[in-house]
Scaffold this motif. Structure first.
Motif, short mmCIF file in Angstrom:
data_model
loop_
_atom_site.label_atom_id
_atom_site.label_comp_id
_atom_site.label_asym_id
_atom_site.label_seq_id
_atom_site.Cartn_x
_atom_site.Cartn_y
_atom_site.Cartn_z
N ALA A 106 -3.34 -2.49 -6.31
CA ALA A 106 -2.51 -3.37 -7.13
C ALA A 106 -2.76 -3.16 -8.62
CB ALA A 106 -2.78 -4.82 -6.75
N LEU A 107 -4.00 -2.85 -8.98
CA LEU A 107 -4.34 -2.68 -10.40
C LEU A 107 -3.96 -1.31 -10.94
CD1 LEU A 107 -7.88 -4.38 -10.58
CD2 LEU A 107 -5.72 -5.25 -11.51
N PHE A 108 -4.21 -0.27 -10.17
CA PHE A 108 -4.07 1.08 -10.71
C PHE A 108 -2.87 1.86 -10.17
CE2 PHE A 108 -8.64 0.03 -10.93
CZ PHE A 108 -8.82 0.15 -12.31
N SER A 109 -2.25 1.36 -9.11
CA SER A 109 -1.05 2.03 -8.58
C SER A 109 -0.12 0.99 -8.00
CB SER A 109 -1.43 3.06 -7.52
OG SER A 109 -0.28 3.76 -7.07
N PRO A 110 0.55 0.21 -8.89
CA PRO A 110 1.42 -0.87 -8.41
C PRO A 110 2.52 -0.39 -7.47
CG PRO A 110 1.04 -1.04 -10.77
CD PRO A 110 0.49 0.28 -10.35
N GLY A 111 2.90 0.87 -7.57
CA GLY A 111 3.93 1.41 -6.69
C GLY A 111 3.39 1.90 -5.37
N GLY A 112 2.11 1.64 -5.09
CA GLY A 112 1.49 2.08 -3.84
C GLY A 112 1.33 3.59 -3.77
N LEU A 113 1.30 4.10 -2.56
CA LEU A 113 1.11 5.54 -2.37
C LEU A 113 2.24 6.34 -2.98
CD1 LEU A 113 -0.34 7.95 -1.04
CD2 LEU A 113 0.98 7.49 1.04
N THR A 114 3.48 5.89 -2.77
CA THR A 114 4.61 6.64 -3.32
C THR A 114 4.61 6.60 -4.85
OG1 THR A 114 5.99 4.67 -3.01
CG2 THR A 114 6.09 6.36 -1.31
N GLY A 115 4.17 5.48 -5.42
CA GLY A 115 4.06 5.40 -6.87
C GLY A 115 3.03 6.38 -7.41
N LEU A 116 1.91 6.52 -6.69
CA LEU A 116 0.88 7.46 -7.10
C LEU A 116 1.38 8.89 -7.02
CD1 LEU A 116 -2.06 8.11 -7.86
CD2 LEU A 116 -2.62 8.03 -5.41
N LEU A 117 2.07 9.22 -5.92
CA LEU A 117 2.61 10.58 -5.77
C LEU A 117 3.67 10.87 -6.83
CD1 LEU A 117 2.93 10.81 -1.87
CD2 LEU A 117 1.14 11.77 -3.34
N LEU A 166 0.82 -1.21 0.00
CA LEU A 166 0.00 0.00 0.00
C LEU A 166 0.86 1.26 0.00
CD1 LEU A 166 -2.92 -0.82 2.48
CD2 LEU A 166 -3.03 -0.62 0.00
N GLY A 167 1.95 1.24 0.74
CA GLY A 167 2.79 2.43 0.83
C GLY A 167 3.78 2.58 -0.29
N GLY A 168 4.31 1.46 -0.76
CA GLY A 168 5.32 1.49 -1.80
C GLY A 168 6.56 0.74 -1.36
N ILE A 169 6.83 -0.39 -1.97
CA ILE A 169 7.98 -1.21 -1.62
C ILE A 169 9.27 -0.51 -2.06
CG2 ILE A 169 9.12 -3.42 -2.01
CD1 ILE A 169 6.38 -4.67 -2.40
N GLY A 170 10.26 -0.52 -1.18
CA GLY A 170 11.53 0.11 -1.50
C GLY A 170 11.57 1.58 -1.20
N SER A 171 10.64 2.05 -0.40
CA SER A 171 10.61 3.45 0.02
C SER A 171 10.33 3.48 1.52
CB SER A 171 9.51 4.22 -0.72
OG SER A 171 9.24 5.45 -0.09
#
Length: 322
Positions: free
Chosen positions: A301-312, A259-264
């Motif tokens: 998982a479908l629309f923002s695979p990078g989680g929150l950080t990916g969306l930002l 949810l938050g972003g793996i690797g961040s």
């Protein structure tokens, strides 16, 4: 003339904003007559520490561990065992929890890291379940039912944790310390080698680095930090249970990272805060809250695979950083 002053990385700025918002939770909760929010926020921060520890090995080392919650249990049971022995100081309990977690992580990590992919996942799951069933059979500490603590820990003899606000701010201080330590670690040579190993272990070997010592060290550090979260979880709940270290709990921590972003690091922390907050909020709304939470996870998982950080990042609100 250009501004020559050093600039904070965008994600570090976001982390500072999160810390600032957390710091004002107790006075706001008291002002609106909802002191229970302090309890919820404390639990959110405890799992933020655990998520940060997992992100070190999963996000930076590509080691998917389904037994990471075992170290949460080691921390919690260190509090229960030492308190029965008359040792109630938080610092001593943290040191004991870290020592136990480090010992278990060195042994199991040295074995697990000789495998890759799904085999690594399954062997960490097996070791985690071994620890889980050991404490289930530990009848002196309640076995499967767990055990209630007589009182919360003290800090250098001072009962700082006896109030919800004291416990909150001590947990916040530990969260800031863990984040700062991991932030520096991931920017160091050690962190760069670990990240390089994630990208290509063969390439790192070709330039003279042996991945195994770096991976094992990261594995042990992550275990110790997760044990700190376990110590604080025991104090927050004033209760210890083997359920803290089940594989389901490990899965929940992985969900936090997704949810938050793996690797961040900032994403891991934010993901834990959001996950626990959603659980508490949805549970108040419906007893079937897991359906709603599952739907949210699928959408992410479908629309923002990078989680929150990916969306930002896609919105150009953050770039780079940790």
């Amino acid at each position: 003339m250009s501004d020559l002053r050093p600039r904070l990385a965008p994600r570090l700025k976001l982390a500072l904003v999160i810390f600032a918002l957390l710091a004002v939770v107790p006075p706001i909760a008291q002002a609106i007559g909802e002191p229970f929010l302090i309890v919820v926020a404390t639990r959110m921060m405890v799992f933020a520490i655990a998520a940060l520890s997992l992100d070190l090995i999963l996000g930076y080392g590509a080691m998917v561990s389904f037994g990471h919650a075992a170290y949460l249990g080691f921390g919690a049971y260190a509090v229960a065992i030492l308190s029965r022995a008359g040792i109630n100081d938080l610092l001593l309990q943290i040191l004991a929890a870290m020592a136990a977690a480090a010992l278990f992580a060195v042994v199991t990590g040295a074995i697990s890291l000789r495998t890759r992919g799904v085999y690594f996942i399954m062997i960490t799951l097996a070791f985690g379940q071994m620890a889980f069933f050991f404490f289930v059979s530990f009848s002196a500490l309640g076995g499967d039912d767990g055990v209630a603590l007589r009182a919360r820990s003290t800090v250098l003899g001072i009962p700082l944790l006896q109030t919800t606000q004291g416990l909150f701010y001590v947990t916040l201080a530990l969260l800031v310390a863990v984040f700062a330590g991991l932030y520096r670690l991931t920017l160091s040579r050690f962190g760069r080698v670990l990240t390089g190993t994630r990208e290509s272990a063969l390439r790192m070997q070709a330039i003279g680095f042996r991945p195994f010592p770096y991976q094992l060290t990261a594995y042990v550090i992550a275990a110790c930090l997760c044990a700190i979260a376990g110590v604080m979880l025991a104090n927050q709940a004033v209760y210890v249970s083997p359920a803290y270290m089940s594989w389901h709990r490990s899965g929940e921590m992985i969900v936090m990272l997704v949810l938050g972003g793996i690797g961040s690091l900032t994403g891991a922390m934010a993901g834990a805060l959001i996950t626990v907050g959603l659980e508490e909020g949805l549970a108040r709304w419906s007893e079937h809250w897991r359906l709603g939470f599952g739907l949210i996870l699928v959408l992410v998982a479908l629309f923002s695979p990078g989680g929150l950080t990916g969306l930002l990042r896609r919105l150009n609100l953050i770039r780079g950083g940790k």
